[in-house]
Structure formats: C-alpha cells, structure tokens
Write a protein that holds these residues in place. Sequence first.
Motif, PDB file in Angstrom:
ATOM      1  N   THR A   9     -11.715  37.814  41.647  1.00  0.00           N
ATOM      2  CA  THR A   9     -11.305  38.560  40.708  1.00  0.00           C
ATOM      3  C   THR A   9     -12.711  38.693  39.871  1.00  0.00           C
ATOM      4  O   THR A   9     -13.429  37.988  40.134  1.00  0.00           O
ATOM      5  CB  THR A   9     -10.238  37.889  39.796  1.00  0.00           C
ATOM      6  OG1 THR A   9     -10.760  36.562  39.492  1.00  0.00           O
ATOM      7  CG2 THR A   9      -8.937  37.742  40.610  1.00  0.00           C
TER       8      THR A   9
ATOM      9  N   SER B  13     -10.039  48.808  42.553  1.00  0.00           N
ATOM     10  CA  SER B  13     -11.143  48.062  42.166  1.00  0.00           C
ATOM     11  C   SER B  13     -12.519  48.862  41.910  1.00  0.00           C
ATOM     12  O   SER B  13     -12.662  50.058  42.257  1.00  0.00           O
ATOM     13  CB  SER B  13     -11.599  47.001  43.137  1.00  0.00           C
ATOM     14  OG  SER B  13     -10.268  46.193  43.376  1.00  0.00           O
ATOM     15  N   LYS B  14     -13.354  48.386  41.100  1.00  0.00           N
ATOM     16  CA  LYS B  14     -14.780  48.877  40.777  1.00  0.00           C
ATOM     17  C   LYS B  14     -15.839  47.847  41.153  1.00  0.00           C
ATOM     18  O   LYS B  14     -15.660  46.414  40.736  1.00  0.00           O
ATOM     19  CB  LYS B  14     -14.915  49.503  39.443  1.00  0.00           C
ATOM     20  CG  LYS B  14     -13.987  50.570  39.162  1.00  0.00           C
ATOM     21  CD  LYS B  14     -14.444  51.065  37.717  1.00  0.00           C
ATOM     22  CE  LYS B  14     -13.781  52.353  37.215  1.00  0.00           C
ATOM     23  NZ  LYS B  14     -14.026  52.980  36.109  1.00  0.00           N
TER      24      LYS B  14
ATOM     25  N   GLU C 276     -13.878  44.905  37.874  1.00  0.00           N
ATOM     26  CA  GLU C 276     -12.553  45.393  38.062  1.00  0.00           C
ATOM     27  C   GLU C 276     -11.840  45.329  39.438  1.00  0.00           C
ATOM     28  O   GLU C 276     -12.216  45.569  40.374  1.00  0.00           O
ATOM     29  CB  GLU C 276     -12.260  46.876  37.344  1.00  0.00           C
ATOM     30  CG  GLU C 276     -12.964  47.303  36.000  1.00  0.00           C
ATOM     31  CD  GLU C 276     -12.616  48.451  35.595  1.00  0.00           C
ATOM     32  OE1 GLU C 276     -11.464  49.109  36.124  1.00  0.00           O
ATOM     33  OE2 GLU C 276     -13.457  48.998  34.829  1.00  0.00           O
ATOM     34  N   GLY C 277     -10.464  44.862  39.309  1.00  0.00           N
ATOM     35  CA  GLY C 277      -9.764  44.710  40.572  1.00  0.00           C
ATOM     36  C   GLY C 277      -9.704  43.343  40.996  1.00  0.00           C
ATOM     37  O   GLY C 277      -9.945  42.313  40.340  1.00  0.00           O
ATOM     38  N   LYS C 278      -9.464  43.546  42.315  1.00  0.00           N
ATOM     39  CA  LYS C 278      -9.025  42.360  43.041  1.00  0.00           C
ATOM     40  C   LYS C 278      -9.872  42.339  44.615  1.00  0.00           C
ATOM     41  O   LYS C 278      -9.285  43.516  45.199  1.00  0.00           O
ATOM     42  CB  LYS C 278      -7.668  41.727  43.114  1.00  0.00           C
ATOM     43  CG  LYS C 278      -7.681  40.453  43.828  1.00  0.00           C
ATOM     44  CD  LYS C 278      -6.124  39.807  43.664  1.00  0.00           C
ATOM     45  CE  LYS C 278      -5.977  39.802  42.307  1.00  0.00           C
ATOM     46  NZ  LYS C 278      -4.292  39.387  42.169  1.00  0.00           N
ATOM     47  N   ILE C 279     -10.506  41.690  45.135  1.00  0.00           N
ATOM     48  CA  ILE C 279     -10.972  41.729  46.515  1.00  0.00           C
ATOM     49  C   ILE C 279     -10.660  40.547  47.281  1.00  0.00           C
ATOM     50  O   ILE C 279     -10.904  39.496  46.766  1.00  0.00           O
ATOM     51  CB  ILE C 279     -12.586  42.125  46.566  1.00  0.00           C
ATOM     52  CG1 ILE C 279     -13.093  43.080  45.609  1.00  0.00           C
ATOM     53  CG2 ILE C 279     -13.005  42.048  47.756  1.00  0.00           C
ATOM     54  CD1 ILE C 279     -12.444  44.321  46.113  1.00  0.00           C
TER      55      ILE C 279
ATOM     56  N   ALA D  79     -10.285  45.673  49.418  1.00  0.00           N
ATOM     57  CA  ALA D  79      -9.620  45.681  47.980  1.00  0.00           C
ATOM     58  C   ALA D  79      -8.011  45.625  48.077  1.00  0.00           C
ATOM     59  O   ALA D  79      -7.332  46.111  48.718  1.00  0.00           O
ATOM     60  CB  ALA D  79      -9.981  47.187  47.140  1.00  0.00           C
TER      61      ALA D  79
ATOM     62  N   LEU E 249     -18.300  42.465  41.532  1.00  0.00           N
ATOM     63  CA  LEU E 249     -16.764  43.208  41.379  1.00  0.00           C
ATOM     64  C   LEU E 249     -16.555  42.959  39.775  1.00  0.00           C
ATOM     65  O   LEU E 249     -16.922  41.887  39.190  1.00  0.00           O
ATOM     66  CB  LEU E 249     -15.613  42.015  41.946  1.00  0.00           C
ATOM     67  CG  LEU E 249     -14.214  42.488  41.541  1.00  0.00           C
ATOM     68  CD1 LEU E 249     -13.729  43.727  42.156  1.00  0.00           C
ATOM     69  CD2 LEU E 249     -13.358  41.305  42.206  1.00  0.00           C
TER      70      LEU E 249
ATOM     71  N   LYS F  66      -7.148  50.779  46.627  1.00  0.00           N
ATOM     72  CA  LYS F  66      -5.973  49.527  47.104  1.00  0.00           C
ATOM     73  C   LYS F  66      -6.232  49.695  48.493  1.00  0.00           C
ATOM     74  O   LYS F  66      -5.875  51.060  49.242  1.00  0.00           O
ATOM     75  CB  LYS F  66      -4.592  49.598  46.468  1.00  0.00           C
ATOM     76  CG  LYS F  66      -3.812  48.330  46.999  1.00  0.00           C
ATOM     77  CD  LYS F  66      -2.562  48.417  46.362  1.00  0.00           C
ATOM     78  CE  LYS F  66      -1.814  47.247  46.917  1.00  0.00           C
ATOM     79  NZ  LYS F  66      -0.496  47.424  46.163  1.00  0.00           N
TER      80      LYS F  66
END
Length: 217
Positions: A65, A92-93, A45-48, A88, A43, A26
């Motif tokens: 997402t 995230s990945k 996983e996660g959120k950018i 991020a 992306l 993060k």
Amino acid sequence: MTIVSQQALQMKQVSRGNYLMRNALKHNVIFNEGSKGDAAYILTEGKIEISGVIEGHKKVFAILTPISIFGEMALFLDDGVRTATAIALEDSKVIVVTKDDLEEFMRESPKVIASIITVLVSRLKTTTRKALKVPSIGLGVVRILDLFSTCGKMELKYDATVKTLSDTFLTTPEKIEQYLLGLADQGLLAVGRDQNDIRIIRIRERDMLNAVMQNKF
C-alpha cells in the motif's frame, strides 16, 4: 524507506518532470517474474500484489500500500531478471524510478541511502530464497558499496555492514567478509578502527563499480 523520505522523493522529482507517473488499472501487470528488470517503482495510490511461483504454485510475498517502493533490486544488480510478479489489485498509480534517477536524488540528499538499504533488507527478509536469487552476490555487494561512495559515505561500521549485507543477500557473514577482503586486496577499501576503537570499513574508491569491473572482480 520512510513515508516522509518517499513523499519528498515523489514531490521533488515529479515536480521537476524527471519521473514518469504510470497509471495501473486493476489487474494490470506491472512486471512479470522472469522479465528483464530496469527500473523500480514507488506506489503512491492503490494496492500492489507481489508474488512468485514456488514449486509450480503461486506464492504471495507481499501486499503493498502507499507509499511503498518495489522492484528495487533492479537498481543494484546487473544482468538480473525479475524474481517476482507485481500486479495491481486495484486502480493504482506508480512512479517509475531508474537507477540514474535514484542516484541523482541521493547525490542531493545522501541521508536517503540509509532508508533505501532498510527497505531492501526488510523486503528481502520476507521473501523466499528462490525469489532472491541474484546473478552475483559479489557484484551486488559492490553495487551497494558504490552507492554509498557515490553519496559521499566513505566510512561504514564493519559489523553492521557485514550483517546488513549477509541479511540482504541471504548468505553467511563469512561469505560477505570474503568479498570485502577481496575488495581490500584490490586496494578499493580498507578495514581498520576509528577513534572509538570500533571496527570500520573505509571506501577508498568513489567510483567503486567501475574500478571493480576494470579489475574483473
């Protein structure tokens, strides 16, 4: 790119060890506006957050997402710098995708090219003109056509291609047609009609980018 296509890309290439999976904690910066771009990212996983500075103020262009591709213009344009910053918003990945990685996959699965172009158009339409500055629209057009030819797609519908390219590079259809006519004058493509009398572009040179660079287009 559709979710199905991106998942196929992720599973196939990661399982073969061709892609680098990167963890972004993060608040980590994936890349900064103004930095050199040499890869795109998927992306998983996660959120950018994708943002840029407009007239001295931060402007958020998109919140991404899974599964999303970003930074993709680096795969199509030479001597370009990042036109936005990616951060991020949570752990995230992402999969790091180089131009060679992408072209290798598309050689094996040519249908993915249509999805890639759809992503480009969708992404570019949502950002500002400043964020979309490119070093050369002409070279960008050549790179996209070269990508089609690399994947064996040598015939394109003229009107749809002109519209897509003009939308992508935020320029007029007339300007795109000028670039296409220049390529036709070099003998790298031809404009004609198919059996249904639909206007089409026929790409004559499979290694179009190399041919154009040699001709100093």
